[in-house]
Scaffold this active site. Structure first.
Site, PDB file in Angstrom:
ATOM      1  CD  GLU A 259      -2.861   1.501   0.420  1.00  0.00           C
ATOM      2  OE1 GLU A 259      -3.054   0.434   0.028  1.00  0.00           O
ATOM      3  OE2 GLU A 259      -2.625   2.365  -0.555  1.00  0.00           O
ATOM      4  CB  THR A 303      -6.509   0.724  -3.360  1.00  0.00           C
ATOM      5  OG1 THR A 303      -5.580   1.807  -2.831  1.00  0.00           O
ATOM      6  CG2 THR A 303      -6.198  -0.778  -3.580  1.00  0.00           C
ATOM      7  CG  HIS A 419      -4.459   4.735   3.410  1.00  0.00           C
ATOM      8  ND1 HIS A 419      -4.750   5.335   3.377  1.00  0.00           N
ATOM      9  CD2 HIS A 419      -5.081   4.170   2.059  1.00  0.00           C
ATOM     10  CE1 HIS A 419      -5.521   6.011   2.354  1.00  0.00           C
ATOM     11  NE2 HIS A 419      -5.530   5.333   1.595  1.00  0.00           N
ATOM     12  CG  ASP A 478      -1.688   1.011  -3.776  1.00  0.00           C
ATOM     13  OD1 ASP A 478      -0.891   1.730  -2.827  1.00  0.00           O
ATOM     14  OD2 ASP A 478      -2.486   1.189  -2.954  1.00  0.00           O
ATOM     15  CG  HIS A 479      -2.294   4.327  -4.336  1.00  0.00           C
ATOM     16  ND1 HIS A 479      -0.901   4.789  -3.489  1.00  0.00           N
ATOM     17  CD2 HIS A 479      -2.642   3.683  -4.722  1.00  0.00           C
ATOM     18  CE1 HIS A 479      -2.193   4.948  -2.842  1.00  0.00           C
ATOM     19  NE2 HIS A 479      -3.143   3.900  -2.829  1.00  0.00           N
TER      20      HIS A 479
HETATM   21  C1  GP9 Z   1      -9.091   0.652   1.454  1.00  0.00           C
HETATM   22  C2  GP9 Z   1      -7.348   0.229   0.662  1.00  0.00           C
HETATM   23  C3  GP9 Z   1      -7.493   1.767   0.485  1.00  0.00           C
HETATM   24  O1  GP9 Z   1     -10.289  -0.829   1.204  1.00  0.00           O
HETATM   25  O2  GP9 Z   1      -7.957  -0.426  -0.094  1.00  0.00           O
HETATM   26  O3  GP9 Z   1      -7.840   2.992  -1.015  1.00  0.00           O
HETATM   27  P1  GP9 Z   1      -6.844   4.051  -1.378  1.00  0.00           P
HETATM   28  O4  GP9 Z   1      -7.482   5.070  -0.636  1.00  0.00           O
HETATM   29  O5  GP9 Z   1      -5.087   3.729  -0.923  1.00  0.00           O
HETATM   30  O6  GP9 Z   1      -7.549   3.971  -2.720  1.00  0.00           O
HETATM   31 MN    MN Z   2      -3.676   2.494  -1.858  1.00  0.00          MN
END
Ligand code: GP9
Ligand code: MN
Length: 649
Positions: A259, A303, A419, A478-479
């Site tokens: 993440e 995500t 996150h 992911d980003h």
């Molecule tokens: C929540 C998680 C976060 O289920 O996948 O998503 P994001 O805020 O990173 O797009």
């Molecule tokens: Mn994410």
């Protein structure tokens, strides 16, 4: 007894009865929203919005009655009130089963109601009659002869004043909601959020608008639109590299999601200490391919965009998330492709299934199972992060579910520990913060370290379960985690000024592919998230040629190293285009005039790629295309509810 008909009783004025209706609907909706749904309301502002949001809607929607004259408006007031009450109650019942709100497509799709089937009655309780007690009171007032019917016109000024007040309440509501959760409507996030911030009724309007927009684009598309797309994707196809084709044939696939994880963390030393020692070592493992010029290509869908690209090799959309607005499309996604080769599939994620609409779109991708938060023990507060279960307990608790999957399987573990805003319980910290003075940047290293430890735990678990030797493990960021709002702090971290060019370089995310027995090594090939699926298929010994995919195999000699970002910018080994300016990728200097023509060509190519992918997604074009030998899984046959049979056949 005092007669209601007394002259100065305010109920004998239409305005009086309207106000009573507004108050009753406001109170009922507030009580229902706060007791029947678990919206995760936190802090005084969100509490306040939950109180405020039904008021705006009640004032506004019930004011429709002002458009009518005489006695008719009493009937209209009663009808609108009853319809709103019914909508609210229907969502209460739906929520009891799905922990989610009704969306228009799901009503028409009927599969959801198919799931409900006969059980709909068991979801309704006699005490639910209370939801309609206010409707009975209102009807009593409106339709018996207990009050006088006021036929005098309300007066334009008064009506306008009420409508203005209604709009003002709604606008203040929206303004505060946007301040607390920026891009609430454009990004979509989660239906729970829209209801939490804007209320049940505004949610329904939002949902109708989104549905209308999506269906009109779809309706205008036809199969002839596909020709150009297929011509393009065929010409973009990269022939597999014989050395790697089938290197993981028949193996399980395990995606471990990193993440918000940027590539600069790999091998980064903070005060002389490695932040991610386990990942650093894994990057050098003999059987690991580590791509150090791999970029995220996500937009507002974050995500969900990353997942969308991984599963489909299609780009996410320029606005919002395709997971939300294109959830009913036909896809030829990885789980479905692999099902045709005997694979089972599952996603593991310790957050609510409705977040990013995963519980709907995964069916369209063909995932057999989705283990969302409802499958996990989320009761100890110390185990929880803002978006769900922390990585270590998450991996630990996932073991039992993973063990139920028939092999070979295709699996994805989506974590949330790292996150934004990167807060972490101090008991879990094993590295000092950075000291830039910007809290998100400083803490980022601590949550990244936690991720590193959790990944080690996940891979050790695979070893204990006897799965490691027979699995291809893919780790991907992911980003970005640190946005350009933190450039000042990041310039200290990177020890250089973060110019637009440097900002684009920071969009690298790690990509690791570990396959037992495969020749590993650090690769400098440029690529992005849309390239992952064709790469993965070729490693599994499945040719990607038949599929409409916009990426190409990172290991092939024909791989296209142009990496478009979602906003039309791009990076390539020679030229970058960032914020309308071209740069020499190697030096970071503005591009030489002699190369402008090549740069323009690359820019057009990137734009064309994005545009064609959008055409596929917006027009739902894959419904007109069936790859040879591809059999689609019927989404209606899938059900991710915990009560349902979770052990696969
Ligand atoms: C929540 C998680 C976060 O289920 O996948 O998503 P994001 O805020 O990173 O797009
Ligand atoms: Mn994410």
């Amino acid at each position: 007894m005092v007669s209601l008909k007394e002259k100065d009783n305010f109920l004998n004025k239409f305005l009086g009865i309207y106000i009573v209706a507004v108050l009753m609907l406001w109170v009922k909706t507030y009580i229902t929203q706060s007791t029947q749904f678990s919206l995760g309301v936190e802090g005084p502002l969100q509490q306040f919005l939950l109180v405020l949001n039904p008021l705006g809607s009640a004032l506004l929607f019930l004011s429709v009655s002002f458009l009518f004259k005489g006695k008719r408006r009493y009937a209209v007031l009663g009808t609108v009130y009853a319809l709103m009450s019914f909508l609210l109650y229907a969502n209460v019942v739906y929520y009891r089963f799905f922990s989610d709100f009704i969306t228009l497509p799901t009503i028409f799709q009927t599969q959801n109601f198919g799931d409900l089937g006969g059980s709909i009655l068991t979801l309704m309780h006699p005490s639910d009659l209370l939801f309609f007690a206010d409707v009975a009171v209102l009807f009593f007032l409106l339709f018996t002869r207990k009050i006088r019917k006021d036929t005098t016109l309300l007066g334009r000024k008064k009506a306008m004043a009420i409508i203005t007040a209604a709009l003002a309440v709604s606008i203040i509501n929206l303004g505060l909601a946007e301040a607390n959760r920026p891009q609430l409507l454009t990004r979509g996030f989660d239906r729970n959020y829209i209801v939490k911030y804007l209320g049940m009724y505004n949610y329904s309007i939002y949902d109708s608008v989104e549905t209308f927009k999506a269906s009109s684009q779809r309706a205008l598309a036809d199969s002839s639109d596909l020709t150009e797309v297929v011509n393009y994707t065929q010409s973009n196809y990269a022939t597999p590299n014989a050395e790697y084709f089938g290197a993981a044939k028949g193996m399980n696939v395990v995606y471990l999601h990193l993440e918000s994880f940027q590539n600069f963390l790999i091998d980064y030393k903070l005060n002389g200490e490695e932040v991610t020692p386990y990942l650093n070592a894994l990057a050098k493992d003999d059987n690991t391919l580590y791509f150090d010029n791999f970029f995220h290509q996500t937009g507002q869908g974050k995500t969900s965009d990353a997942e969308f690209m991984l599963e489909n090799s299609l780009f996410g959309l320029p606005q919002g998330s395709a997971f939300i607005t294109k959830a009913q499309n036909t896809y030829q996604a990885a789980p479905n492709i692999l099902k045709n080769y005997g694979y089972s599939s599952a996603v593991f994620h310790g957050n609510k299934g409705s977040f990013w609409n995963r519980n709907e779109v995964y069916k369209q991708f063909g995932f057999d199972h989705f283990f969302d938060a409802s499958y996990y023990d989320t009761d100890s507060p110390g185990d929880m992060a803002e978006y769900g279960l922390l990585d270590k307990p998450f991996y630990e608790q996932s073991k039992d579910y993973l063990a139920t999957l028939p092999q070979p399987f295709y699996s994805k573990f989506i974590t949330v520990g790292n996150h934004f805003p990167y807060t972490i319980n101090q008991d879990l910290v094993t590295i000092n913060k950075a000291e830039t003075g910007d809290p998100s940047v400083d803490n980022y290293f601590q949550t990244a370290r936690y991720t590193d430890e959790a990944i080690k735990q996940a891979i050790d678990q695979l070893k204990e379960m006897g799965l490691y030797e027979n699995s291809m493990i893919v780790l991907y960021g992911d980003h970005y985690g640190i946005s350009h709002n933190h450039n000042r702090a990041m310039s200290q971290v990177m020890d250089k000024e973060i110019t637009p060019y440097e900002g684009a370089q920071l969009q690298r995310v790690p990509l690791f592919i570990h396959v037992p027995g495969m020749k590993g090594g650090q690769r400098h090939t440029y690529g992005g998230q849309t390239d992952l699926l064709p790469t993965l298929l070729h490693l599994l010994g499945i040719d990607s040629k038949e599929y409409v995919q916009f990426g190409s195999d990172l290991l092939s000699d024909d791989h296209d190293e142009l990496v478009p970002f979602r906003n039309g910018d791009f990076i390539s080994p020679s030229i970058d285009s960032i914020n309308e300016k071209f740069y020499d990728n190697e030096t970071g200097l503005p591009l030489d005039d002699s190369q402008l023509e090549t740069a323009e060509k690359l820019k057009q190519e990137a734009a064309y790629k994005l545009q064609l992918s959008d055409k596929v997604v917006n027009g739902d074009l894959l419904r007109f295309y069936t790859p040879n030998g591809f059999k689609a899984i019927d989404p209606a046959s899938l059900n991710y509810k915990k009560e349902a049979e979770t052990v696969p056949e």
